[in-house]
Scaffold this active site. Sequence first.
Site, PDB file in Angstrom:
ATOM      1  N   ARG A 244       0.818  -1.215   0.000  1.00  0.00           N
ATOM      2  CA  ARG A 244       0.000   0.000   0.000  1.00  0.00           C
ATOM      3  C   ARG A 244       0.856   1.270   0.000  1.00  0.00           C
ATOM      4  O   ARG A 244       0.364   2.352  -0.297  1.00  0.00           O
ATOM      5  CB  ARG A 244      -0.900  -0.017   1.229  1.00  0.00           C
ATOM      6  CG  ARG A 244      -2.335   0.062   0.776  1.00  0.00           C
ATOM      7  CD  ARG A 244      -3.301   0.389   1.784  1.00  0.00           C
ATOM      8  NE  ARG A 244      -3.048  -0.193   3.096  1.00  0.00           N
ATOM      9  CZ  ARG A 244      -4.028  -0.516   3.900  1.00  0.00           C
ATOM     10  NH1 ARG A 244      -5.263  -0.372   3.507  1.00  0.00           N
ATOM     11  NH2 ARG A 244      -3.789  -0.974   5.100  1.00  0.00           N
TER      12      ARG A 244
ATOM     13  N   ASP B 207      -3.945  -1.186  -3.309  1.00  0.00           N
ATOM     14  CA  ASP B 207      -4.749  -1.466  -2.121  1.00  0.00           C
ATOM     15  C   ASP B 207      -5.396  -2.835  -2.359  1.00  0.00           C
ATOM     16  O   ASP B 207      -6.257  -2.982  -3.213  1.00  0.00           O
ATOM     17  CB  ASP B 207      -5.809  -0.368  -1.973  1.00  0.00           C
ATOM     18  CG  ASP B 207      -6.768  -0.673  -0.835  1.00  0.00           C
ATOM     19  OD1 ASP B 207      -6.652  -1.757  -0.219  1.00  0.00           O
ATOM     20  OD2 ASP B 207      -7.640   0.177  -0.572  1.00  0.00           O
TER      21      ASP B 207
ATOM     22  N   LYS C 245       2.491 -18.015   6.975  1.00  0.00           N
ATOM     23  CA  LYS C 245       1.729 -18.267   8.176  1.00  0.00           C
ATOM     24  C   LYS C 245       1.401 -16.945   8.868  1.00  0.00           C
ATOM     25  O   LYS C 245       2.097 -15.969   8.611  1.00  0.00           O
ATOM     26  CB  LYS C 245       2.472 -19.231   9.091  1.00  0.00           C
ATOM     27  CG  LYS C 245       3.619 -18.593   9.902  1.00  0.00           C
ATOM     28  CD  LYS C 245       4.305 -19.603  10.764  1.00  0.00           C
ATOM     29  CE  LYS C 245       3.869 -19.506  12.195  1.00  0.00           C
ATOM     30  NZ  LYS C 245       4.519 -18.475  12.991  1.00  0.00           N
TER      31      LYS C 245
ATOM     32  N   HIS D 184       8.750 -21.749   7.463  1.00  0.00           N
ATOM     33  CA  HIS D 184      10.156 -21.466   7.116  1.00  0.00           C
ATOM     34  C   HIS D 184      11.127 -22.459   7.765  1.00  0.00           C
ATOM     35  O   HIS D 184      12.260 -22.587   7.330  1.00  0.00           O
ATOM     36  CB  HIS D 184      10.525 -20.008   7.411  1.00  0.00           C
ATOM     37  CG  HIS D 184      10.822 -19.703   8.842  1.00  0.00           C
ATOM     38  ND1 HIS D 184       9.844 -19.405   9.761  1.00  0.00           N
ATOM     39  CD2 HIS D 184      11.983 -19.640   9.533  1.00  0.00           C
ATOM     40  CE1 HIS D 184      10.409 -19.186  10.938  1.00  0.00           C
ATOM     41  NE2 HIS D 184      11.710 -19.318  10.828  1.00  0.00           N
TER      42      HIS D 184
ATOM     43  N   LYS E 218      15.132 -24.615   6.517  1.00  0.00           N
ATOM     44  CA  LYS E 218      16.416 -24.628   7.238  1.00  0.00           C
ATOM     45  C   LYS E 218      17.207 -25.876   6.859  1.00  0.00           C
ATOM     46  O   LYS E 218      16.670 -26.983   6.840  1.00  0.00           O
ATOM     47  CB  LYS E 218      16.177 -24.608   8.753  1.00  0.00           C
ATOM     48  CG  LYS E 218      15.630 -23.279   9.269  1.00  0.00           C
ATOM     49  CD  LYS E 218      15.470 -23.314  10.772  1.00  0.00           C
ATOM     50  CE  LYS E 218      14.687 -22.126  11.290  1.00  0.00           C
ATOM     51  NZ  LYS E 218      15.469 -20.956  11.622  1.00  0.00           N
TER      52      LYS E 218
ATOM     53  N   HIS F 187       5.983 -24.945  13.266  1.00  0.00           N
ATOM     54  CA  HIS F 187       7.381 -25.386  13.233  1.00  0.00           C
ATOM     55  C   HIS F 187       7.627 -26.678  14.021  1.00  0.00           C
ATOM     56  O   HIS F 187       8.267 -27.608  13.536  1.00  0.00           O
ATOM     57  CB  HIS F 187       8.295 -24.295  13.786  1.00  0.00           C
ATOM     58  CG  HIS F 187       8.042 -22.938  13.188  1.00  0.00           C
ATOM     59  ND1 HIS F 187       7.739 -22.762  11.857  1.00  0.00           N
ATOM     60  CD2 HIS F 187       8.032 -21.689  13.738  1.00  0.00           C
ATOM     61  CE1 HIS F 187       7.580 -21.462  11.616  1.00  0.00           C
ATOM     62  NE2 HIS F 187       7.738 -20.802  12.728  1.00  0.00           N
TER      63      HIS F 187
HETATM   64  C1  BG6 Z   1       8.044 -17.392  13.556  1.00  0.00           C
HETATM   65  C2  BG6 Z   1       7.274 -17.061  14.794  1.00  0.00           C
HETATM   66  O1  BG6 Z   1       7.272 -18.188  12.692  1.00  0.00           O
HETATM   67  O2  BG6 Z   1       9.233 -18.110  13.918  1.00  0.00           O
HETATM   68  C3  BG6 Z   1       8.134 -16.242  15.738  1.00  0.00           C
HETATM   69  O3  BG6 Z   1       6.110 -16.317  14.432  1.00  0.00           O
HETATM   70  C4  BG6 Z   1       9.430 -16.936  16.043  1.00  0.00           C
HETATM   71  O4  BG6 Z   1       7.429 -15.955  16.951  1.00  0.00           O
HETATM   72  C5  BG6 Z   1      10.119 -17.363  14.744  1.00  0.00           C
HETATM   73  O5  BG6 Z   1      10.262 -16.041  16.762  1.00  0.00           O
HETATM   74  C6  BG6 Z   1      11.317 -18.241  15.039  1.00  0.00           C
HETATM   75  O6  BG6 Z   1      12.031 -18.461  13.862  1.00  0.00           O
HETATM   76  P1  BG6 Z   1      13.600 -18.742  13.888  1.00  0.00           P
HETATM   77  O7  BG6 Z   1      13.936 -19.037  12.466  1.00  0.00           O
HETATM   78  O8  BG6 Z   1      14.243 -17.493  14.421  1.00  0.00           O
HETATM   79  O9  BG6 Z   1      13.793 -19.897  14.806  1.00  0.00           O
END
Ligand code: BG6
Length: 485
Positions: A46, A89, A144, A174, A178, A236
């Site tokens: 935006r 927007d 997420k 994510h 890793k 995670h």
């Molecule tokens: C995120 C969470 O998905 O992952 C955060 O929303 C968290 O709260 C983060 O701090 C941790 O990721 P990493 O890669 O730093 O372990």
Amino acid sequence: MTNTVSTMILFGSTGDLSQRMLLPSLYGLDADGLLAEDLRIVCTSRSDFDTDGFRNFAEKSLDRFVAPDRLNDEAKAKFLAKLSYATVDITDPTQFGKLAELCGPVEKGIAIYLSTAPSLFEGAIAGLKQAGLAGPNSRLALEKPLGHDLASSDHINDAVLKVFSEKQVYRIDHYLGKETVQNLLTLRFGNALFEPLWNSKGIDHVQISVAETVGLEGRIGYFDGSGSLRDMIQSHILQLVALVAMEPPAHMEATAVRDEKVKVFRALRPINNDSVFTHTVTGQYGAGVSGGKEVAGYIDELGQPSDTETFVAIKAHVDNWRWQGVPFYIRTGKRLPARRSEIVVQFKPVPHSIFSSSGGILQPNKLRIVLQPDETIQISMMVKEPGLDRNGAHMREVWLDLSLTDVFKDRKRRIAYERLMLDLIEGDATLFVRRDEVEAQWVWIDGIREGWKANSMKPKTYVSGTWGPSTAIALAERDGVTWYD
Ligand code: BG6
């Protein structure tokens, strides 16, 4: 086989994630020649920028967040030239025409990355459809949180799947990007050593800890509506559980891997109103000392009372043949003493100790996989201490210690998003989360939350810089297990 797109659209391109991770990742890939010369990256948000203004903005993000040894002016100029920008927007579908113009012909496909609040997903999808950007050659990556419970996640998924097919959807966790998380698969399925013991006959219990030293500061608004169970465990940590517990997939390929992971999520023993007290512990950080400085408690940061948990410990079970009777102790928390994510697999003791009559004490073997900050694999072994053993047997637990950081010290360490962005651009969904996985995760998480509610369970305050409430220690110690701190 890869199917590389020629255009990428990045929604939320001025946001925090984009500045810290997405733009730096795309830059890193481009600097290493991994993005096609003619890839167009259309950025939008935006904020009111033209393309030149946004390139300046992006350059500042790169200067701030890319490791200095990976930054150079020539690579930066080449990358920034790929970027274009339009202010849109998201709630107004008529504005998406600007993006279609910047994309140009898209026969070779578009990767669309929605790094926005989930409340904007539906609007974005409507706009993409209206602008002709949601065709069969498009892929959609979603950040997420995908909802806050099963119903809201279904709502998002239904809206997405009205326009895109499941094969086009790339849900991001994510942690799967890793290196060390992927290495779990190599460790388990690339070595013959572990598999014969990798079951309830060989393993006593598993511990998974994701500990953070950070508090919530700038993110407290989002986090207070979420809490650690939904923020960390649902995504995670359950992915880590799945990678530890899954059966070997037939191939390293999206369907095969995800088929096996979803079976684990579906086999998680429900934790309900009766078992939440004995199987879960929640905490919220109070004031204390973290990283050598005094820090405020969660409530003071928030400025109002809250029952949101910043720490959770759970004793979980995977109810299938392989894992019957093997507890998975999982925990995560903010403002803990160290930033460390690790998995500890404790094997069963030897069936009979031949050393007990001579006073020798044996410890069960442990496999410790540190995911971050230092990528390490360690195995504890019992060895004989040198000596003549005149006064009994002396044994010691020592560690075989493999530092992946040292072994691969000449190799570039990439951030998780580099892998995920490249897989998205090339169309490999193996490291992305399928709808049925998310659903099964939420079913388990919702059960726990219902149990907390039914029992009016509130988080216990713990001092910042400690390992959570003492009840978390008791959760494991009741079973004779000590958390590996
Ligand atoms: C995120 C969470 O998905 O992952 C955060 O929303 C968290 O709260 C983060 O701090 C941790 O990721 P990493 O890669 O730093 O372990």
